[in-house]
Structure formats: C-alpha cells, structure tokens
Motif scaffolding. Structure first.
Motif, PDB file in Angstrom:
ATOM      1  N   PHE A  30       0.676  -1.273  -0.104  1.00  0.00           N
ATOM      2  CA  PHE A  30      -0.050  -0.038   0.000  1.00  0.00           C
ATOM      3  C   PHE A  30       0.981   1.420  -0.118  1.00  0.00           C
ATOM      4  O   PHE A  30       0.792   2.108  -1.014  1.00  0.00           O
ATOM      5  N   PHE A  31       1.969   1.198   0.786  1.00  0.00           N
ATOM      6  CA  PHE A  31       2.604   2.412   1.025  1.00  0.00           C
ATOM      7  C   PHE A  31       3.778   2.502  -0.129  1.00  0.00           C
ATOM      8  O   PHE A  31       4.363   3.902  -0.375  1.00  0.00           O
ATOM      9  N   ARG A  36       1.901   6.875  -4.108  1.00  0.00           N
ATOM     10  CA  ARG A  36       2.891   7.471  -4.929  1.00  0.00           C
ATOM     11  C   ARG A  36       3.356   8.846  -4.456  1.00  0.00           C
ATOM     12  O   ARG A  36       4.861   8.970  -4.692  1.00  0.00           O
ATOM     13  N   ASN A  37       2.624   9.598  -4.167  1.00  0.00           N
ATOM     14  CA  ASN A  37       3.043  10.861  -3.747  1.00  0.00           C
ATOM     15  C   ASN A  37       3.919  10.981  -2.216  1.00  0.00           C
ATOM     16  O   ASN A  37       3.261  10.247  -1.250  1.00  0.00           O
ATOM     17  N   GLU A  38       5.101  11.414  -2.245  1.00  0.00           N
ATOM     18  CA  GLU A  38       5.737  11.294  -0.938  1.00  0.00           C
ATOM     19  C   GLU A  38       5.257  12.045   0.289  1.00  0.00           C
ATOM     20  O   GLU A  38       5.113  11.415   1.260  1.00  0.00           O
ATOM     21  N   ASN A  39       4.645  13.058  -0.130  1.00  0.00           N
ATOM     22  CA  ASN A  39       4.006  13.942   0.900  1.00  0.00           C
ATOM     23  C   ASN A  39       2.719  13.172   1.526  1.00  0.00           C
ATOM     24  O   ASN A  39       2.391  13.131   2.669  1.00  0.00           O
ATOM     25  N   THR A  40       2.105  12.611   0.541  1.00  0.00           N
ATOM     26  CA  THR A  40       0.943  11.676   1.015  1.00  0.00           C
ATOM     27  C   THR A  40       1.161  10.485   1.713  1.00  0.00           C
ATOM     28  O   THR A  40       0.654  10.189   2.577  1.00  0.00           O
ATOM     29  N   ARG A  41       2.261   9.861   1.287  1.00  0.00           N
ATOM     30  CA  ARG A  41       2.756   8.588   2.008  1.00  0.00           C
ATOM     31  C   ARG A  41       3.301   9.022   3.376  1.00  0.00           C
ATOM     32  O   ARG A  41       2.824   8.343   4.289  1.00  0.00           O
ATOM     33  N   GLN A  86      -8.628  13.908   7.696  1.00  0.00           N
ATOM     34  CA  GLN A  86      -7.340  13.271   6.699  1.00  0.00           C
ATOM     35  C   GLN A  86      -7.244  12.064   7.134  1.00  0.00           C
ATOM     36  O   GLN A  86      -6.667  11.157   6.491  1.00  0.00           O
ATOM     37  N   ASN A  87      -6.808  12.073   8.882  1.00  0.00           N
ATOM     38  CA  ASN A  87      -6.482  10.742   9.288  1.00  0.00           C
ATOM     39  C   ASN A  87      -7.335   9.638   9.009  1.00  0.00           C
ATOM     40  O   ASN A  87      -7.187   8.587   8.553  1.00  0.00           O
ATOM     41  N   LEU A  88      -8.713   9.750   9.047  1.00  0.00           N
ATOM     42  CA  LEU A  88     -10.031   8.928   8.842  1.00  0.00           C
ATOM     43  C   LEU A  88      -9.765   8.660   7.274  1.00  0.00           C
ATOM     44  O   LEU A  88      -9.971   7.289   6.998  1.00  0.00           O
ATOM     45  N   ALA A  89      -9.502   9.435   6.564  1.00  0.00           N
ATOM     46  CA  ALA A  89      -9.469   9.003   5.108  1.00  0.00           C
ATOM     47  C   ALA A  89      -8.246   8.197   4.825  1.00  0.00           C
ATOM     48  O   ALA A  89      -8.621   7.278   3.897  1.00  0.00           O
ATOM     49  N   ALA A  90      -7.141   8.415   5.486  1.00  0.00           N
ATOM     50  CA  ALA A  90      -6.104   7.514   5.262  1.00  0.00           C
ATOM     51  C   ALA A  90      -6.433   6.207   5.731  1.00  0.00           C
ATOM     52  O   ALA A  90      -6.063   5.196   5.192  1.00  0.00           O
ATOM     53  N   LEU A  91      -7.110   5.820   6.918  1.00  0.00           N
ATOM     54  CA  LEU A  91      -7.509   4.640   7.473  1.00  0.00           C
ATOM     55  C   LEU A  91      -8.552   4.047   6.443  1.00  0.00           C
ATOM     56  O   LEU A  91      -8.440   2.772   6.297  1.00  0.00           O
ATOM     57  N   MET A 248      -8.526  22.746  -9.895  1.00  0.00           N
ATOM     58  CA  MET A 248      -7.240  22.678  -9.511  1.00  0.00           C
ATOM     59  C   MET A 248      -6.881  22.247  -7.864  1.00  0.00           C
ATOM     60  O   MET A 248      -6.276  21.347  -7.443  1.00  0.00           O
ATOM     61  N   VAL A 249      -7.686  23.333  -7.202  1.00  0.00           N
ATOM     62  CA  VAL A 249      -7.291  23.447  -5.617  1.00  0.00           C
ATOM     63  C   VAL A 249      -7.871  21.912  -5.320  1.00  0.00           C
ATOM     64  O   VAL A 249      -6.981  21.177  -4.362  1.00  0.00           O
ATOM     65  N   LYS A 250      -8.994  21.607  -5.792  1.00  0.00           N
ATOM     66  CA  LYS A 250      -9.447  20.207  -5.289  1.00  0.00           C
ATOM     67  C   LYS A 250      -8.643  19.038  -5.757  1.00  0.00           C
ATOM     68  O   LYS A 250      -8.269  18.121  -4.988  1.00  0.00           O
ATOM     69  N   ARG A 251      -8.080  19.205  -7.083  1.00  0.00           N
ATOM     70  CA  ARG A 251      -7.121  18.298  -7.573  1.00  0.00           C
ATOM     71  C   ARG A 251      -5.981  17.933  -6.387  1.00  0.00           C
ATOM     72  O   ARG A 251      -5.531  17.045  -5.905  1.00  0.00           O
ATOM     73  N   ARG A 252      -5.422  18.966  -6.433  1.00  0.00           N
ATOM     74  CA  ARG A 252      -4.076  19.189  -5.458  1.00  0.00           C
ATOM     75  C   ARG A 252      -4.549  18.677  -3.948  1.00  0.00           C
ATOM     76  O   ARG A 252      -3.440  17.994  -3.405  1.00  0.00           O
ATOM     77  N   ALA A 253      -5.587  19.162  -3.579  1.00  0.00           N
ATOM     78  CA  ALA A 253      -5.771  18.844  -2.146  1.00  0.00           C
ATOM     79  C   ALA A 253      -6.013  17.158  -2.079  1.00  0.00           C
ATOM     80  O   ALA A 253      -5.526  16.733  -0.921  1.00  0.00           O
ATOM     81  N   GLU A 254      -6.646  16.662  -3.060  1.00  0.00           N
ATOM     82  CA  GLU A 254      -6.851  15.092  -2.830  1.00  0.00           C
ATOM     83  C   GLU A 254      -5.459  14.554  -3.060  1.00  0.00           C
ATOM     84  O   GLU A 254      -5.309  13.464  -2.553  1.00  0.00           O
ATOM     85  N   ASP A 255      -4.720  15.040  -3.926  1.00  0.00           N
ATOM     86  CA  ASP A 255      -3.094  14.521  -4.124  1.00  0.00           C
ATOM     87  C   ASP A 255      -2.500  14.479  -2.847  1.00  0.00           C
ATOM     88  O   ASP A 255      -1.705  13.547  -2.784  1.00  0.00           O
ATOM     89  N   ALA A 256      -2.669  15.411  -2.017  1.00  0.00           N
ATOM     90  CA  ALA A 256      -2.088  15.669  -0.778  1.00  0.00           C
ATOM     91  C   ALA A 256      -2.731  14.792   0.296  1.00  0.00           C
ATOM     92  O   ALA A 256      -2.257  15.004   1.583  1.00  0.00           O
ATOM     93  N   GLY A 257      -3.732  14.148   0.094  1.00  0.00           N
ATOM     94  CA  GLY A 257      -4.306  13.248   1.079  1.00  0.00           C
ATOM     95  C   GLY A 257      -5.418  13.961   1.700  1.00  0.00           C
ATOM     96  O   GLY A 257      -5.877  13.245   2.786  1.00  0.00           O
TER      97      GLY A 257
END
Length: 318
Positions: A30-31, A36-41, A86-91, A248-257
C-alpha cells in the motif's frame, strides 16, 4: 526488493506485525506501490501509526477492529477537524486495500462519519498552519515545473493575502510590483473594491519561481495566472477562470491526502486569517487585509489597507 520486505515489516506498528506476513506485506505494498506521492505517503504513515498505537493500547488485534473502535478513536481525537478527517481518510483507504487483498472481510472505517469542518464563526473550513504547509509543499514535491509552480503560487497568494479567488485570478503581471524596498500586490475585489497589500516573503518566493519559469515578468498587461495548454503545460495567454482554479485546488488537495469535498478556494482565505489571528494579529487589521465590509460608512474613506505594515503580513507564519 525481496530482501527489503523483511526489513520493512519490522518498521510496521506491532498490531500489523502480529497480524502475519500477508497483512504486513499488503500494508507495505500500500505504502510503496499504491501511494506514490511522497507527502501523501508521509501523512498517511503518521495517521496509520497513530491509530495502531491507539489500538495496541487497547489490546486490539487487526481482526478485532470494528467500526465502533474507529468511531471511538475519532471521537477521542481532539485535533483540528481537518486533521481528523485526513486521518480517517487514510485509514479508510488502507483498510480498503486490505479488503481487496483479502486480508480483511470488511472495512471498519467505512461507516464512520467524519467530523464537520466548521467553526463557531462560520462554515468555511480552515486548515491548520501545518496542514497548509503540507499541502503547499506537496504540489512541488515531485516536480517543479510550470503547472506545479503556477498552482502553488495561486494557493499561496490566496492564503497570504486573504484574497478571494476571483481577485487572485484577476491579477495581471503588473499587479505584482515593487514599491521602494517592498513588493506589493494590487487586488480588485468584488464590487469594484481595490486594495494593495505587502507581499509575504513566502508568497514572493512562490510568485517569483512561477513568473521566472513562465517568462512573463516583462509582459505586465498579461494575465498573471493563465490556463495551460493540454499536456505540454504551456501558458495559453488566457486568464484562468475561478471554476478552473477551484478544480485545481480540489485536485491538489486530493493528491495531498485531503478530502477534496471539504476544500475550496475560500478555505485558504479562512486559513490565512485564522493563522494570522493565532499569531497575535489584530482583528481590525485582519479585516482591512481581507477587505471585509463594515457597517460604518466612514470606512469608505479609510485608507489603512494601503498602509499595512510588512510586519503585519509576516504574522501569517505558515
């Protein structure tokens, strides 16, 4: 990679290690492959470690975890609502990956509702300084090319000037200018209101990186923030529209988790103001920086917004 997997297993939280190699290997996949994005990881890694430390303290095995446990964890979390979401989304995403890998039968985080992102003062969610910094850094984490530099500059200007997206995309190159030893931005807000504010040093960094890459510094009558041409990423010469900036903002936010449904352009206006006030900024000065309306008609003649000190702008410590 086969030699690396046993080493990586040893870095996982104890609850995941105790669940067996199949579970451990799926989490590692998974990780390493799914995110793939380092900051999201990194953000997801912090969220997962925190949750499984909580689970270990309650002597829960991976197979024991049910929605009631995740709900209790969320309920006990006293951090900012945006961070909890954000934490719940990760879980949710990790558990989904474990379900598709047949490690778990069901996702225990799926039914759990996220906290509402609103404050007593309004419905616009604000990110914490740490979250805003994480989002801005994630945009250029892998590439520092024109699209990434443009998007970071847009979000940075909204955050550090408290400006509406319509005013930001309405900027021309010449609206970012030097006045003596300071750099300033001339904004045109709704209702024809004009205001000039000093440029925060981070916003200047973002703007300069973008303008230099775009090669538009001398074209002072051109739109500052322009749409991009297809996959080439070249500027079209046409002004970016607010709806496209929102996408753009929504796409960048999603990419960042982050949850894109909870992020809008107005989020960064609220974020900048909130952070300014948290760092002992004056409420009335914040009102002037933001260009907020007043019931007092004499404010029509108030020119303090043209004389905001650089020190006041620098209170936005993100």
């Amino acid at each position: 990679m086969a030699d690396l997997i046993p080493q990586l297993r040893g870095t996982l939280p104890a609850v995941l290690q105790d669940a067996g190699e199949d579970a451990s290997d799926r989490v590692i996949e998974f990780f390493t492959a799914e995110i793939r994005n380092e900051n999201t990881r990194e953000a997801y890694g912090r969220a997962v470690r925190r949750f499984f430390r909580w689970a270990a303290h309650r002597q829960l095995d991976l197979s024991d975890i049910e929605p009631v446990h995740v709900a209790a964890y969320v309920e006990e979390d006293d951090r900012a609502p945006a961070t909890v979401k954000q934490n719940l989304a990760a879980l949710r995403r990790l558990f989904d990956f474990l379900v598709t890998g047949q490690v778990l039968e069901a996702n225990p985080a799926e039914p759990v509702r996220s906290p509402k992102l609103q404050t007593d003062n309004g419905k616009t969610p604000a990110l914490t300084a740490e979250e805003a910094r994480e989002l801005l850094n994630s945009i250029v984490a892998e590439k520092q090319e024109l699209p990434q530099l443009r998007d970071r500059a847009i979000i940075g200007v909204m955050t550090y000037t408290f400006a509406r997206v319509s005013a930001v995309v309405g900027l021309d190159v010449g609206d970012y200018f030097r006045a003596g030893h300071r750099w300033k931005i001339r904004l045109r807000e709704k209702g024809g209101q004009r205001r000039t504010v000093p440029v925060h040093h981070k916003a200047k960094e973002y703007l300069d990186a973008y303008i230099n890459e775009a090669g538009i510094r001398e074209d002072r009558e051109a739109p500052l923030f322009q749409s991009l041409r297809g996959r080439t990423g070249e500027l079209t010469g046409r002004r970016l529209q607010p709806d496209n900036a929102l996408q753009m903002v929504k796409r960048r936010a999603e990419d960042a988790g982050f949850d894109p449904a909870q992020i809008s352009c107005h989020t960064f206006r609220a974020t900048g103001i909130t952070t300014y006030l948290e760092n002992d900024g004056d409420l009335e000065t914040a009102q002037h920086i933001a260009g907020h309306a007043s019931a007092n008609t004499t404010r029509i003649y108030d020119r303090r917004e043209d004389h905001v000190d650089q020190e006041e702008i620098e209170r936005v410590r993100i």
